[in-house]
Design an enzyme around this catalytic site. Structure first.
Site, PDB file in Angstrom:
ATOM      1  N   ALA A   8       0.816  -1.336  -0.117  1.00 21.97           N
ATOM      2  CA  ALA A   8      -0.161  -0.435  -0.116  1.00 21.97           C
ATOM      3  C   ALA A   8       0.633   1.302  -0.404  1.00 21.97           C
ATOM      4  O   ALA A   8       0.490   2.360   1.112  1.00 21.97           O
ATOM      5  CB  ALA A   8      -1.546  -0.049   1.313  1.00 21.97           C
ATOM      6  N   GLY A  12       1.136   1.109  -5.032  1.00 20.81           N
ATOM      7  CA  GLY A  12       0.509   0.294  -4.649  1.00 20.81           C
ATOM      8  C   GLY A  12      -0.926   1.645  -4.247  1.00 20.81           C
ATOM      9  O   GLY A  12      -2.252   1.059  -5.089  1.00 20.81           O
ATOM     10  N   ASP A  32      -0.934  -4.727   3.343  1.00 21.70           N
ATOM     11  CA  ASP A  32       0.275  -4.165   3.556  1.00 21.70           C
ATOM     12  C   ASP A  32       0.507  -5.094   4.839  1.00 21.70           C
ATOM     13  O   ASP A  32       0.186  -5.981   5.219  1.00 21.70           O
ATOM     14  CB  ASP A  32       0.548  -2.608   3.455  1.00 21.70           C
ATOM     15  N   ARG A  88      17.944  -1.275 -11.109  1.00 23.42           N
ATOM     16  CA  ARG A  88      16.301  -2.169 -10.201  1.00 23.42           C
ATOM     17  C   ARG A  88      17.411  -3.225  -9.547  1.00 23.42           C
ATOM     18  O   ARG A  88      16.568  -4.071  -8.994  1.00 23.42           O
ATOM     19  CB  ARG A  88      15.504  -2.437 -11.340  1.00 23.42           C
ATOM     20  N   ASP A 148       6.382   2.138 -19.760  1.00 21.42           N
ATOM     21  CA  ASP A 148       8.184   2.234 -20.703  1.00 21.42           C
ATOM     22  C   ASP A 148       7.461   3.438 -21.907  1.00 21.42           C
ATOM     23  O   ASP A 148       8.131   4.440 -21.962  1.00 21.42           O
ATOM     24  CB  ASP A 148       9.050   1.292 -20.796  1.00 21.42           C
ATOM     25  N   ARG A 151       6.364   6.443 -21.486  1.00 20.69           N
ATOM     26  CA  ARG A 151       7.355   7.467 -20.800  1.00 20.69           C
ATOM     27  C   ARG A 151       7.836   7.706 -21.789  1.00 20.69           C
ATOM     28  O   ARG A 151       8.871   9.248 -22.748  1.00 20.69           O
ATOM     29  CB  ARG A 151       8.284   7.155 -20.150  1.00 20.69           C
TER      30      ARG A 151
HETATM   31  N1  LIG Z   1       7.068  -2.598 -12.672  1.00 22.47           N
HETATM   32  C1  LIG Z   1       7.674  -1.380 -12.843  1.00 22.47           C
HETATM   33  O1  LIG Z   1       7.362  -0.406 -13.852  1.00 22.47           O
HETATM   34  C2  LIG Z   1       7.511  -0.248 -11.191  1.00 22.47           C
HETATM   35  C3  LIG Z   1       7.510   0.431 -10.820  1.00 22.47           C
HETATM   36  C4  LIG Z   1       7.209   1.707 -10.243  1.00 22.47           C
HETATM   37  C5  LIG Z   1       8.095   0.182  -8.423  1.00 22.47           C
HETATM   38  N2  LIG Z   1       7.590  -0.322  -9.153  1.00 22.47           N
HETATM   39  C6  LIG Z   1       8.554  -1.438  -7.659  1.00 22.47           C
HETATM   40  O2  LIG Z   1       7.663  -1.133  -7.374  1.00 22.47           O
HETATM   41  C7  LIG Z   1       7.646  -1.990  -5.754  1.00 22.47           C
HETATM   42  C8  LIG Z   1       7.131  -0.733  -4.658  1.00 22.47           C
HETATM   43  O3  LIG Z   1       7.761   0.392  -4.746  1.00 22.47           O
HETATM   44  P1  LIG Z   1       6.929   1.947  -4.229  1.00 22.47           P
HETATM   45  O4  LIG Z   1       7.704   3.123  -4.448  1.00 22.47           O
HETATM   46  O5  LIG Z   1       5.552   1.607  -3.926  1.00 22.47           O
HETATM   47  O6  LIG Z   1       7.738   1.391  -3.050  1.00 22.47           O
HETATM   48  P2  LIG Z   1       7.171   1.481  -1.707  1.00 22.47           P
HETATM   49  O7  LIG Z   1       7.852   1.540  -0.103  1.00 22.47           O
HETATM   50  O8  LIG Z   1       6.443   3.112  -1.315  1.00 22.47           O
HETATM   51  O9  LIG Z   1       5.956   0.553  -1.128  1.00 22.47           O
HETATM   52  C9  LIG Z   1       6.407  -1.001  -0.483  1.00 22.47           C
HETATM   53  C10 LIG Z   1       5.129  -1.363  -0.251  1.00 22.47           C
HETATM   54  O10 LIG Z   1       5.976  -2.904   0.384  1.00 22.47           O
HETATM   55  C11 LIG Z   1       5.276  -2.822   2.013  1.00 22.47           C
HETATM   56  N3  LIG Z   1       5.693  -4.525   1.836  1.00 22.47           N
HETATM   57  C12 LIG Z   1       6.991  -4.403   2.237  1.00 22.47           C
HETATM   58  N4  LIG Z   1       6.630  -5.788   2.435  1.00 22.47           N
HETATM   59  C13 LIG Z   1       5.661  -6.096   2.371  1.00 22.47           C
HETATM   60  C14 LIG Z   1       4.814  -8.335   2.910  1.00 22.47           C
HETATM   61  N5  LIG Z   1       5.633  -8.710   2.770  1.00 22.47           N
HETATM   62  N6  LIG Z   1       3.606  -7.515   2.318  1.00 22.47           N
HETATM   63  C15 LIG Z   1       3.361  -7.017   2.334  1.00 22.47           C
HETATM   64  N7  LIG Z   1       4.001  -5.574   2.067  1.00 22.47           N
HETATM   65  C16 LIG Z   1       4.792  -5.453   1.710  1.00 22.47           C
HETATM   66  C17 LIG Z   1       6.029  -1.724   2.383  1.00 22.47           C
HETATM   67  O11 LIG Z   1       5.349  -1.829   3.862  1.00 22.47           O
HETATM   68  C18 LIG Z   1       5.142  -0.558   2.260  1.00 22.47           C
HETATM   69  O12 LIG Z   1       4.432  -0.007   2.053  1.00 22.47           O
HETATM   70  C19 LIG Z   1       9.627  -1.811  -6.353  1.00 22.47           C
HETATM   71  O13 LIG Z   1      10.065  -2.306  -5.876  1.00 22.47           O
HETATM   72  C20 LIG Z   1       9.628  -1.385  -6.922  1.00 22.47           C
HETATM   73  O14 LIG Z   1      11.102  -0.615  -7.394  1.00 22.47           O
HETATM   74  C21 LIG Z   1       7.852  -0.897 -10.656  1.00 22.47           C
HETATM   75  O1  LIG Z   2      12.708   2.679 -11.837  1.00 19.52           O
HETATM   76  C1  LIG Z   2      12.396   2.497 -10.911  1.00 19.52           C
HETATM   77  O2  LIG Z   2      13.397   1.986 -10.654  1.00 19.52           O
HETATM   78  C2  LIG Z   2      10.491   2.176 -10.526  1.00 19.52           C
HETATM   79  C3  LIG Z   2      10.673   1.722 -11.922  1.00 19.52           C
HETATM   80  O3  LIG Z   2      10.407   0.546 -12.059  1.00 19.52           O
HETATM   81  C4  LIG Z   2       9.636   2.908 -13.083  1.00 19.52           C
HETATM   82  O4  LIG Z   2      10.338   2.894 -14.508  1.00 19.52           O
HETATM   83  O5  LIG Z   2       9.358   3.472 -12.719  1.00 19.52           O
END
Ligand SMILES: NC(=O)c1ccc[n+]([C@@H]2O[C@H](COP(=O)([O-])OP(=O)(O)OC[C@H]3O[C@@H](n4cnc5c(N)ncnc54)[C@H](O)[C@@H]3O)[C@@H](O)[C@H]2O)c1
Ligand SMILES: O=C(O)C[C@H](O)C(=O)O
Length: 308
Positions: A8, A12, A32, A88, A148, A151
Site C-alpha cells: 500500500a 500500490g 501491507d 533495479r 516505458d 514515457r
Molecule cells: N514495474 C514497474 O514499472 C515499477 C514501477 C514503479 C515501482 N516499481 C517497484 O514497485 C515496488 C514498490 O515501489 P513503491 O514506490 O510503492 O515502494 P514503497 O516503499 O512506497 O511501497 C512498498 C510497500 O510494500 C510493503 N511491503 C513490504 N513487504 C511486504 C510484504 N511482505 N507484504 C506486504 N507488503 C509489503 C511496504 O510496507 C511498503 O508499504 C518497488 O520494488 C519498485 O521498484 C516497479
Molecule cells: O525506476 C524504478 O526503479 C521504478 C520503476 O521501475 C520505474 O520505471 O519507474
C-alpha cells in the site's frame, strides 16, 4: 471484479486510486505488512469517493490474506524501491523473498486469479512468480512496457512539440536502464513516421531519455516514481476487467517467441479477460533483434541470481 493490491506504498496506493477513479472494479483490497498502513490508505482513498465520483469499495488489511479471497486480479507491488544511483537489479536480494511469499499467499486464497507483477527487478520477479506458483503463463503478467511506452510517448511529444495524443510508440525488452528497446522505427505522429519531423540524432536522444526514465525520476524524487506506474497498472487491470483485448508490451513468459525461451521479458501482448490472450510477434530489424538479444542476456543474468 475484485482486485487485490499488495503493497500500500507509493505505487500500490496510486494504482488503487486510478482503478477506483476509472470505476471498473467493484472492490479493491489493499494489503501491507506495516500495521494499519493499508487500512489507513484505504480509508483515505474512500474519503475521495464522493469527490471523485466512484463506487469502488476500497478496504485495507495488515497481512490478512483471507480478505483477498476470490480476487479476479492481484497486483504485487510489495518490496523496496530503489534510491538514486541504484539499479533495479540491486533490489533482488530483498524483493525476491517478499514477492515469493506474497505470491504464494495470494494464490492460496485466489487460485484462479490473474497476477500483475510490479516489484523490481520486474522481469525477474515475474519469472520468479512463474517458477514458484506454476500458474498458467497467460495468468502472470509483468508490468513495465506499458509504463516505458508512456514515457516514450511523453519524450516523443516533447521532441516533436506535439500533443501526446498525436504520438504513438512502443518499448519492448527488459524493464531496465540498459535493456529497454524503444522501437523508434515504428513511432508515428498520426500515422506519419516521426523521422519525418525530427532528426535521427534527436530520435536517438528520445530513446536514451526513455530508457533512463525511471532513473531520472528516482534522482528527482529520492525514490522511484508512482503516478505513471499506478496508471499503467490500472490500464492493464482495466483491459482484463473489461475484456478489452488491448495491446500492451508486458513481461510474458516466452517459449520460442522472438527466438527466446525460459525468460519473462517485455513483448507486445493482447490483454483480455483471460490475461495474456496472445503474444504478438512483430517483425524486428536486425539492429532491434540484436538489442532484444542483449536485453534478454541481461534479464537472464539477473534470473540466474534467483534461488528457485
Ligand atoms: N514495474 C514497474 O514499472 C515499477 C514501477 C514503479 C515501482 N516499481 C517497484 O514497485 C515496488 C514498490 O515501489 P513503491 O514506490 O510503492 O515502494 P514503497 O516503499 O512506497 O511501497 C512498498 C510497500 O510494500 C510493503 N511491503 C513490504 N513487504 C511486504 C510484504 N511482505 N507484504 C506486504 N507488503 C509489503 C511496504 O510496507 C511498503 O508499504 C518497488 O520494488 C519498485 O521498484 C516497479
Ligand atoms: O525506476 C524504478 O526503479 C521504478 C520503476 O521501475 C520505474 O520505471 O519507474
Amino acid at each position: 471484479m475484485k482486485i487485490t493490491v499488495v503493497g500500500a506504498g507509493a505505487v500500490g496506493a496510486s494504482c488503487a486510486e486510478y482503478i477506483a477513479i476509472k470505476n471498473f472494479a467493484s472492490e479493491v483490497v489493499l494489503v501491507d505488512i506495516k500495521e494499519g498502513y493499508a487500512e489507513g490508505k484505504a480509508m483515505d482513498l474512500m474519503q475521495t469517493a464522493s469527490l471523485n465520483g466512484f463506487d469502488t469499495k476500497i478496504t485495507g488489511t495488515t497481512g490478512d490474506y483471507a480478505k483477498t479471497a476470490g480476487s479476479d486480479v492481484v497486483v504485487i507491488t510489495s518490496g523496496i524501491p530503489r534510491k538514486p544511483g541504484m539499479t533495479r537489479e540491486e533490489l533482488i536480494g530483498i524483493n525476491a523473498g517478499i514477492v515469493k511469499s506474497v505470491a504464494s499467499s495470494l494464490i492460496e486464497h485466489s487460485p484462479n486469479t490473474i497476477v500483475i507483477v510490479v516489484s523490481n527487478p520486474m522481469d525477474t520477479m515475474t519469472y520468479l512468480v512463474h517458477k514458484t506458483t506454476g500458474l498458467p503463463k497467460n495468468r502472470i503478467i509483468g508490468m513495465g512496457g506499458a509504463l516505458d511506452s508512456a514515457r516514450f510517448k511523453y519524450r516523443l511529444a516533447e521532441a516533436l512539440e506535439a500533443p501526446i495524443s498525436d504520438v504513438d510508440g512502443m518499448v519492448i525488452g527488459g524493464h531496465s536502464d540498459t535493456g529497454m528497446v524503444p522501437i523508434t522505427r515504428l513511432a508515428t505522429r498520426n500515422s506519419v513516421p516521426v523521422s519525418k519531423f525530427i532528426s535521427e540524432e534527436r530520435l536517438s536522444q528520445v530513446a536514451e531519455d526513455t530508457k533512463v526514465g525511471g532513473a531520472t525520476l528516482t534522482k528527482l524524487l529520492g525514490t522511484s516514481a508512482w503516478y505513471a506506474p499506478g496508471a499503467a497498472v490500472s490500464a492493464l487491470a482495466q483491459a482484463i476487467a473489461c475484456d478489452q483485448k488491448k495491446m500492451f508490451p508486458c513481461s510474458a513468459l516466452l517459449e520460442g517467441e522472438y527466438g527466446l525461451k525460459d525468460i519473462c521479458i517485455g513483448v507486445p501482448v493482447i490483454l483480455g479477460a483471460n490475461g495474456i490472450e496472445k503474444i504478438v510477434e512483430i517483425e524486428l530489424s536486425e539492429a532491434e533483434k540484436a538489442k532484444m538479444k542483449e536485453s534478454a542476456q541481461g534479464v537472464s543474468a539477473t534470473n540466474s541470481l534467483l534461488e528457485v
